[in-house]
Scaffold this active site. Structure first.
Site, PDB file in Angstrom:
ATOM      1  N   ASP A 261      41.162  12.392  77.741  1.00 57.17           N
ATOM      2  CA  ASP A 261      42.384  13.702  77.157  1.00 57.17           C
ATOM      3  C   ASP A 261      41.634  14.935  76.621  1.00 57.17           C
ATOM      4  O   ASP A 261      41.941  15.878  76.935  1.00 57.17           O
ATOM      5  CB  ASP A 261      43.144  12.938  76.085  1.00 57.17           C
ATOM      6  CG  ASP A 261      44.080  12.015  76.721  1.00 57.17           C
ATOM      7  OD1 ASP A 261      44.786  11.242  75.800  1.00 57.17           O
ATOM      8  OD2 ASP A 261      44.416  11.764  77.687  1.00 57.17           O
TER       9      ASP A 261
ATOM     10  N   SER B  37      18.608   2.380  58.113  1.00 58.08           N
ATOM     11  CA  SER B  37      19.637   2.914  58.944  1.00 58.08           C
ATOM     12  C   SER B  37      19.680   1.494  59.837  1.00 58.08           C
ATOM     13  O   SER B  37      19.254   0.560  60.116  1.00 58.08           O
ATOM     14  CB  SER B  37      19.230   4.039  59.503  1.00 58.08           C
ATOM     15  OG  SER B  37      17.893   3.609  60.320  1.00 58.08           O
TER      16      SER B  37
ATOM     17  N   GLU C  63      33.117  -4.507  59.807  1.00 55.91           N
ATOM     18  CA  GLU C  63      33.650  -3.528  58.933  1.00 55.91           C
ATOM     19  C   GLU C  63      33.858  -1.851  59.422  1.00 55.91           C
ATOM     20  O   GLU C  63      33.005  -1.606  60.384  1.00 55.91           O
ATOM     21  CB  GLU C  63      32.750  -3.288  57.590  1.00 55.91           C
ATOM     22  CG  GLU C  63      32.541  -4.618  57.007  1.00 55.91           C
ATOM     23  CD  GLU C  63      31.468  -4.411  55.910  1.00 55.91           C
ATOM     24  OE1 GLU C  63      31.430  -3.939  54.946  1.00 55.91           O
ATOM     25  OE2 GLU C  63      30.259  -5.189  56.206  1.00 55.91           O
TER      26      GLU C  63
ATOM     27  N   LYS D 159      33.305   1.563  60.098  1.00 54.82           N
ATOM     28  CA  LYS D 159      32.203   2.698  59.829  1.00 54.82           C
ATOM     29  C   LYS D 159      32.591   4.006  59.395  1.00 54.82           C
ATOM     30  O   LYS D 159      33.169   4.666  60.128  1.00 54.82           O
ATOM     31  CB  LYS D 159      31.099   2.897  61.119  1.00 54.82           C
ATOM     32  CG  LYS D 159      29.971   3.422  60.593  1.00 54.82           C
ATOM     33  CD  LYS D 159      28.901   3.537  61.998  1.00 54.82           C
ATOM     34  CE  LYS D 159      27.497   4.373  61.671  1.00 54.82           C
ATOM     35  NZ  LYS D 159      27.899   5.657  61.008  1.00 54.82           N
TER      36      LYS D 159
ATOM     37  N   ASP E 236      32.968   7.622  57.951  1.00 49.74           N
ATOM     38  CA  ASP E 236      32.047   8.857  58.220  1.00 49.74           C
ATOM     39  C   ASP E 236      31.612   9.495  56.864  1.00 49.74           C
ATOM     40  O   ASP E 236      32.474  10.514  56.482  1.00 49.74           O
ATOM     41  CB  ASP E 236      32.675   9.952  59.173  1.00 49.74           C
ATOM     42  CG  ASP E 236      31.535  10.740  59.601  1.00 49.74           C
ATOM     43  OD1 ASP E 236      30.610  10.491  59.612  1.00 49.74           O
ATOM     44  OD2 ASP E 236      32.090  11.793  60.316  1.00 49.74           O
TER      45      ASP E 236
ATOM     46  N   TYR F 181      29.838  -1.856  50.274  1.00 55.30           N
ATOM     47  CA  TYR F 181      29.734  -2.831  51.470  1.00 55.30           C
ATOM     48  C   TYR F 181      28.467  -3.790  51.406  1.00 55.30           C
ATOM     49  O   TYR F 181      28.403  -4.547  52.281  1.00 55.30           O
ATOM     50  CB  TYR F 181      29.708  -1.983  52.750  1.00 55.30           C
ATOM     51  CG  TYR F 181      28.364  -0.857  52.871  1.00 55.30           C
ATOM     52  CD1 TYR F 181      27.349  -1.369  52.855  1.00 55.30           C
ATOM     53  CD2 TYR F 181      29.001   0.372  53.060  1.00 55.30           C
ATOM     54  CE1 TYR F 181      26.281  -0.103  53.087  1.00 55.30           C
ATOM     55  CE2 TYR F 181      27.996   1.355  52.998  1.00 55.30           C
ATOM     56  CZ  TYR F 181      26.713   0.992  53.141  1.00 55.30           C
ATOM     57  OH  TYR F 181      25.674   2.276  53.354  1.00 55.30           O
TER      58      TYR F 181
ATOM     59  N   LYS G 151      29.929   2.092  67.891  1.00 49.84           N
ATOM     60  CA  LYS G 151      30.549   3.315  67.700  1.00 49.84           C
ATOM     61  C   LYS G 151      31.399   3.608  68.937  1.00 49.84           C
ATOM     62  O   LYS G 151      31.078   3.137  69.882  1.00 49.84           O
ATOM     63  CB  LYS G 151      29.290   4.415  67.658  1.00 49.84           C
ATOM     64  CG  LYS G 151      28.683   4.601  66.321  1.00 49.84           C
ATOM     65  CD  LYS G 151      27.834   5.815  66.203  1.00 49.84           C
ATOM     66  CE  LYS G 151      27.101   6.038  64.760  1.00 49.84           C
ATOM     67  NZ  LYS G 151      26.351   7.168  64.711  1.00 49.84           N
TER      68      LYS G 151
ATOM     69  N   CYS H  87       2.169  20.635  84.489  1.00 49.50           N
ATOM     70  CA  CYS H  87       2.590  21.046  83.161  1.00 49.50           C
ATOM     71  C   CYS H  87       3.000  22.636  83.295  1.00 49.50           C
ATOM     72  O   CYS H  87       2.441  23.507  83.763  1.00 49.50           O
ATOM     73  CB  CYS H  87       1.592  20.811  82.315  1.00 49.50           C
ATOM     74  SG  CYS H  87       2.023  21.547  80.588  1.00 49.50           S
TER      75      CYS H  87
ATOM     76  N   CYS I 132       0.288  24.440  80.619  1.00 51.15           N
ATOM     77  CA  CYS I 132      -1.270  24.541  81.141  1.00 51.15           C
ATOM     78  C   CYS I 132      -1.448  24.507  82.596  1.00 51.15           C
ATOM     79  O   CYS I 132      -2.591  24.446  83.080  1.00 51.15           O
ATOM     80  CB  CYS I 132      -2.046  23.714  80.390  1.00 51.15           C
ATOM     81  SG  CYS I 132      -1.443  21.716  80.648  1.00 51.15           S
TER      82      CYS I 132
ATOM     83  N   CYS J 148       2.083  15.255  79.832  1.00 49.37           N
ATOM     84  CA  CYS J 148       1.055  16.355  80.079  1.00 49.37           C
ATOM     85  C   CYS J 148      -0.040  15.439  79.326  1.00 49.37           C
ATOM     86  O   CYS J 148       0.139  15.236  78.039  1.00 49.37           O
ATOM     87  CB  CYS J 148       1.331  17.518  79.431  1.00 49.37           C
ATOM     88  SG  CYS J 148      -0.035  18.664  79.616  1.00 49.37           S
TER      89      CYS J 148
ATOM     90  N   CYS K 120      -3.645  21.258  75.820  1.00 50.93           N
ATOM     91  CA  CYS K 120      -2.478  22.045  76.342  1.00 50.93           C
ATOM     92  C   CYS K 120      -1.800  22.866  74.959  1.00 50.93           C
ATOM     93  O   CYS K 120      -1.680  22.361  74.140  1.00 50.93           O
ATOM     94  CB  CYS K 120      -1.351  21.228  76.937  1.00 50.93           C
ATOM     95  SG  CYS K 120       0.299  21.849  77.244  1.00 50.93           S
TER      96      CYS K 120
END
Length: 679
Positions: free
Chosen positions: A36, A85, A117, A119, A121, A231, A323, A417, A420, A435, A440
């Site tokens: 949508d 995390s 649970e 999530k 924001d 939590y 997610k 590259c 270089c 590279c 470089c």
């Protein structure tokens, strides 16, 4: 102008054709072919073109359808329990792959329950309660160190200042993790008031919540009516045999009992299929919530299985964030450029017409690697769908081939590259092209920018432009050359005068006082982030220890895996890297932890006369290392707890010594608290 009109006509025709096909599939076949939000973006583009070129409007265009006390700063503070995390999964396939991974770690796990649970924001907070009283509220920070915002946390009315511990008096030390957030109504009210006051608007509720929590004036934080869901519950001073909860569901119930608000939409699942059904159910229902949520957090219910699975370098193995598709939009690719990073990784980037995405303006997006470009067949001039991967990094996820311009050519990755001109290398086990020329300029520039960055050596005043000038002028060929610079040399660079050059030299000199962990992070060894650098510096207190240790011993460090250990081992094998360390040591950089004997002044014996006992498994230090640190600071370590014991250092799986300490009322410390005292 004539050719421009022809391009516009073709674009309008293509847009109408695709929008009509999409409308038919959606309304007639009940089988949508595009999302949508993508339809809406393309529709608005057509509206805009017809507005500027009204002569192109026709009756059959989709647009013609009818009825459509103020603090001065925040102190940095160690978390008693690290805040990890979560690994992200963006679809069912990735969720199933996660289950397959943890099952390989625990094949005999038997019947499994998952907790889902929402999530939310918002922003993670770590709350500490002692004897039922809130004593500390800390932001997540880097997971090891956060900012102490206790005064602002106290203004959140749903966070109890005193826990209800009736019948639970043994919970002397309680650690709670949760999410602070703003409801959509409150967020809109705040922005309305800011608009009237002529102030800059917050982009989204999360930004508003972050701005609120970091207010130096708690009165302003109190006015914004933050909310909070708890939590996670940690009871660090409770022995395993004394545990009053055996699974995460019981932890959530206990959190409610002692006074916390827990999200009512938590759900117990007896299979991954139930998790998937619950995830799909919320895909649409989430928009009816009074707050923002962007997915589910899926956790293994059993706490003993959680403990068995443990953690990777970054994430708990027993939980994942599932997610929903991030906000998406459409734009056109103007060009495809190549970026060479400090590790030599060659990353193609899409240069696009600017678009708004998740509250920010985006004009560049990663294309990851050559395989990714070939797979999607992304070409210059294509109309593409862009999203924010993990809601942070913009990426192209799809090409609308139906809108492709004629005569476009497939993109080919360079073989040399672009900086270089050295031949690029692609290893069989990697998707990334690199590279490998360490001279470089792009690699050198990236390495220096990493070294001077805030989280590394924090050399203020040296930004990307200055680094570029230093490299271009040949004044710096490694980070060690920074310490040989003079004010006279810097004065000759563009936009740097005499005063600024002196400040830069002072800032470079000040960086010599930064800790061993920061120096280790600044070296830019592949896979070593800030948190890993701190853990390694705590365990290997000198660079000699780290460079001479074998891979197996490195892997024993909490949160360090084989890939990281191998990278460290390979880095120290390089003679050039050894030369770099020698030069930096000669300049006075710290390659020993600040707690090492040579850096603890004999005149500053903070623990003189204090008696310690160590029990349990500590997060990063071995008992021998703890004993040495205490003794160097003047303290004494004994094997048994008595009335003479001043402190007991408590780790995981602590036993009878902890019980004895509680009986005697001896002060308990975790590893991070001991390190704070020593520092």
């Amino acid at each position: 102008m004539k050719s421009m009109c022809l391009e516009v006509k073709k674009r309008v025709s293509k847009l109408r054709q695709l929008l009509q096909q999409a409308s038919y599939a959606y309304y007639v076949l009940d089988n949508p072919i595009i999302e949508d939000i993508i339809y809406d973006n393309l529709y608005r583009e057509l509206q805009n073109l017809e507005f500027h070129y009204p002569q192109l409007v026709t009756a059959d265009s989709p647009t013609q359808r009818v009825a459509e006390k103020p603090a001065t700063h925040f102190n940095s503070i160690y978390h008693n329990v690290p805040l990890y995390s979560l690994e992200n999964a963006f679809n069912i396939k990735e969720l199933k792959a996660w289950e397959e991974r943890w099952l390989r770690q625990a094949p005999e796990s038997g019947f499994i329950e998952y907790i889902c649970e929402l999530k939310i924001d918002g922003l993670a907070l770590a709350l500490t309660y002692k004897n039922g009283i809130l004593v500390r509220g800390v932001t997540r920070g880097d997971g090891i160190i956060g900012e102490d915002i206790t005064n602002n946390v106290r203004t959140i009315r749903v966070i109890p200042l005193r826990l209800n511990l009736e019948g639970l008096e043994n919970l002397e030390h309680v650690e709670v993790r949760g999410e602070a957030f703003l409801s959509i109504d409150v967020f809109e009210k705040i922005n309305h008031e800011r608009e009237k006051a002529g102030e800059r608007l917050f982009a989204n509720p999360r930004n508003a919540a972050a701005g609120t929590l970091r207010q130096l004036n708690p009165k302003i934080a109190a006015q914004r009516k933050l909310d909070f869901f708890a939590y996670t519950l940690h009871l660090p001073n409770i022995n395993e045999e004394e545990q009053i909860v055996s699974n995460h569901w019981q932890s959530l119930e206990l959190l409610q009992k002692i006074g916390f608000k827990v999200n009512s939409y938590k759900y117990l699942c007896t299979s991954l299929e139930e998790v998937i059904n619950y995830y799909q159910q919320w895909d649409t229902e989430r928009f009816n919530l009074p707050y923002m949520m962007d997915g589910l957090v899926v956790k293994i219910n059993s706490l003993s299985l959680q403990k068995q699975l443990g953690f990777t370098q970054k994430f708990p193995r027993w939980a994942i964030a599932l997610k929903y598709s991030a906000e998406q939009t459409t734009t056109m690719v103007k060009n495809i450029t190549i970026n060479v990073g400090r590790t030599g990784a060659v990353t193609p980037l899409a240069e696009m017409y600017p678009v708004k995405l998740a509250g920010t303006t985006v004009s560049r997006a990663t294309l990851h690697n050559g395989n990714y470009i070939s797979q999607l067949d992304i070409r210059v001039g294509d109309t593409v769908i862009v999203r924010k991967a993990g809601e942070i990094i913009p990426e192209v996820i799809r090409v609308l081939v139906e809108l492709r311009l004629p005569n476009t050519q497939p993109f080919k990755m360079p073989t040399n590259c672009p900086i270089c001109n050295q031949a690029l290398v692609k290893l069989l086990d990697e998707a990334v092209t690199r590279c490998v020329n360490m001279s470089c300029p792009a690699i050198l520039k990236g390495a220096i920018e990493h070294w001077v960055a805030r989280d590394s050596l924090d050399i203020k005043g040296i930004g990307g432009k200055t680094v570029q000038h230093l490299v271009d002028q040949g004044l710096v060929t490694s980070v060690a050359d920074l310490y040989d610079l003079t004010a006279e040399q810097l004065c000759k660079l563009e936009h740097i005068g005499e005063k600024l050059s002196v400040k830069l030299i002072d800032s470079i000199a000040s960086s010599k006082q930064k800790s061993w962990s920061r120096v280790l992070y600044g070296l830019g060894i592949r896979y070593i982030g800030k948190v890993t650098a701190k853990r390694l510096a705590s365990k290997f207190t000198t660079v000699e220890q780290l460079s001479n240790v074998n891979i197996i011993n490195i892997e024993e460090t909490y949160g360090v895996g084989k890939e990281v250990a191998s990278s460290i081992n390979q880095w120290f094998k390089s003679s050039k890297n050894q030369d770099l360390i020698t030069r930096l040591q000669a300049q006075g950089l710290k390659f020993t932890t600040s707690l090492e004997a040579k850096n603890i002044s004999n005149n500053n014996q903070k623990l003189t006369g204090k008696i310690f006992v160590v029990t349990g498994i500590l997060p990063t230090l071995k008992r021998k290392e703890v004993k040495e640190l205490i003794q160097k600071a003047g303290g004494k370590v004994t094997n048994s707890v008595s009335k003479e014991t001043d402190y007991v250092i408590v780790g995981r799986d602590a036993g009878s010594k902890l019980t004895k300490a509680k009986e005697l009322g001896t002060t308990l410390l975790v590893e991070s608290q001991l390190l704070e005292i020593l520092q």
